[in-house]
Enzyme design. Structure first.
Site, mmCIF file in Angstrom:
data_model
loop_
_atom_site.group_PDB
_atom_site.id
_atom_site.type_symbol
_atom_site.label_atom_id
_atom_site.label_comp_id
_atom_site.label_asym_id
_atom_site.label_seq_id
_atom_site.Cartn_x
_atom_site.Cartn_y
_atom_site.Cartn_z
ATOM 1 N N LEU A 249 0.932 -0.971 0.025
ATOM 2 C CA LEU A 249 -0.083 -0.047 -0.073
ATOM 3 C C LEU A 249 0.885 1.165 0.154
ATOM 4 O O LEU A 249 0.595 2.255 -0.840
ATOM 5 C CB LEU A 249 -1.049 0.080 1.163
ATOM 6 C CG LEU A 249 -1.877 1.398 1.412
ATOM 7 C CD1 LEU A 249 -2.686 1.522 0.132
ATOM 8 C CD2 LEU A 249 -2.751 1.040 2.708
ATOM 9 N N ASP B 277 -10.006 -5.914 8.744
ATOM 10 C CA ASP B 277 -11.149 -6.639 9.125
ATOM 11 C C ASP B 277 -11.098 -7.751 10.069
ATOM 12 O O ASP B 277 -11.847 -8.135 10.824
ATOM 13 C CB ASP B 277 -11.573 -7.319 7.914
ATOM 14 C CG ASP B 277 -10.795 -8.346 7.127
ATOM 15 O OD1 ASP B 277 -9.453 -8.200 7.304
ATOM 16 O OD2 ASP B 277 -11.146 -9.322 6.714
ATOM 17 N N TYR C 298 -2.756 -11.534 15.542
ATOM 18 C CA TYR C 298 -2.679 -10.196 14.719
ATOM 19 C C TYR C 298 -3.817 -9.046 14.910
ATOM 20 O O TYR C 298 -3.721 -8.112 15.038
ATOM 21 C CB TYR C 298 -2.730 -10.695 13.136
ATOM 22 C CG TYR C 298 -2.755 -9.579 12.193
ATOM 23 C CD1 TYR C 298 -1.878 -8.669 11.849
ATOM 24 C CD2 TYR C 298 -3.906 -9.700 11.260
ATOM 25 C CE1 TYR C 298 -2.099 -7.404 10.989
ATOM 26 C CE2 TYR C 298 -4.326 -8.598 10.524
ATOM 27 C CZ TYR C 298 -3.219 -7.626 10.035
ATOM 28 O OH TYR C 298 -3.482 -6.694 9.326
ATOM 29 N N TRP D 140 -8.441 -8.209 2.441
ATOM 30 C CA TRP D 140 -8.035 -9.041 1.270
ATOM 31 C C TRP D 140 -7.269 -7.865 0.145
ATOM 32 O O TRP D 140 -7.613 -7.957 -0.818
ATOM 33 C CB TRP D 140 -9.189 -9.515 0.803
ATOM 34 C CG TRP D 140 -9.962 -10.418 1.511
ATOM 35 C CD1 TRP D 140 -10.013 -10.833 2.854
ATOM 36 C CD2 TRP D 140 -10.848 -11.487 1.051
ATOM 37 N NE1 TRP D 140 -10.767 -11.440 3.457
ATOM 38 C CE2 TRP D 140 -11.557 -12.384 2.258
ATOM 39 C CE3 TRP D 140 -11.396 -11.769 -0.241
ATOM 40 C CZ2 TRP D 140 -12.332 -13.335 2.078
ATOM 41 C CZ3 TRP D 140 -12.422 -12.917 -0.155
ATOM 42 C CH2 TRP D 140 -12.684 -13.423 0.802
#
Length: 295
Positions: A11, A100, A123, A148
């Protein structure tokens, strides 16, 4: 000045690419400025007079985190706490990336931002605590939960599955975990949109993935379909077999249902996020697609 932390990741690298493409000034760091060292963060922020901090740094090895608890805590909890403190000290707005995995995966309706977190693995626990650390140490924050994630840089599910399909007669993929793929380019674009609003977007937690609700097996089948059309999947006869989570055990438990509601961020920014199939096509057809990762 915009400061991108963790710029070498999937990212972070995409955010930097888009910032550069839009001629927006930014500075970037990775392990050269240790997020667990608040003095190092402080000196960098002071030197560059940062007004925005985008934190993409994290411990993301979900299974390894089950046994590497201390390091996961340092990077996912202590690091964000330090960054938030520095952001507050210099009046910078903070964009922090979460996941998420802060949810337990029960139920069958999209998770909204106000639902209580209930992580089921190390995590997820550390990411939830990282969110709390951000909220407790600065008021000017945007916590973006995503899921994802895949992109042009680094390892990801799309590259992995294309390579697997090209080298095996069959692949087995979990078909009882539901969520939504997210193209890093889409998430980066949302981040740049938030910045362009110059603080007019209300601070808080937002969910941001592409649109849709699928399983990993669904995702793999679409990767195969589009990959064949693009000439990336050369073994057209590879069979994609569904399996259950119990048939594919991993050290860390995964949420069975982690679809995130995107209503809040779409309303706040006045946008419509792209459908996951459209974004997969964009990813596969771009000249930035790294073919060396599927060989």
């Amino acid at each position: 000045m915009i400061w991108v932390i963790g710029y070498k990741g999937m990212l972070g690298s995409e955010i930097c690419r888009q910032l550069g493409e839009n001629n927006i000034q930014f500075v970037r760091t990775d392990v050269d400025v240790d997020i667990t060292d608040i003095e190092a963060l402080d000196q960098f922020a002071k030197c560059w007079a940062v007004t925005w901090i985008i934190n993409c740094a994290a411990y993301t090895a979900v299974d390894k985190a089950e046994s590497d608890i201390e390091l996961a805590h340092k990077l996912n909890v202590e690091g964000p706490e330090n960054i938030a403190k520095v952001a507050k000290k210099y009046g910078a707005r903070l964009i922090h990336i979460s996941t998420d995995y802060v949810f337990d995966g029960t139920g069958d309706t999209p998770r909204t931002e106000d639902m209580p977190v209930a992580p089921i693995g190390v995590y997820g626990v550390t990411k939830a605590k990282g969110e709390e650390a951000v909220r407790n140490n600065t008021d000017k924050y945007y916590i973006l939960r995503t899921a994802w994630l895949y992109g042009w840089a680094g390892k990801n599910f799309v590259y992995t599955m294309i390579r697997a399909m090209n080298t095996h007669d069959a692949v087995k993929v979990v078909n009882d975990q539901k969520g939504t793929p997210t193209f890093a380019g889409d998430l980066a674009n949302v981040i740049l949109t938030i910045i362009s609003k110059k603080g007019t977007v209300p601070y808080g937690i937002y969910h941001c993935t592409d649109l849709g609700e699928i399983t990993w097996w669904d995702f793999t089948n679409e990767i195969k379909k589009q990959g064949i059309e693009k000439g990336l999947v050369t073994n057209k006869e590879c069979v994609v077999n569904p399996c259950t989570t119990d048939e594919y055990p991993t050290p860390a438990k995964r949420p069975a249902y982690s679809v995130l509601s995107k209503d809040k961020i779409q309303n706040a920014l006045g946008i419509t996020l792209p459908d996951w199939k459209e974004s997969l096509s964009k990813f596969l057809h771009s000249e930035l697609f790294d073919k060396s990762r599927i060989e």
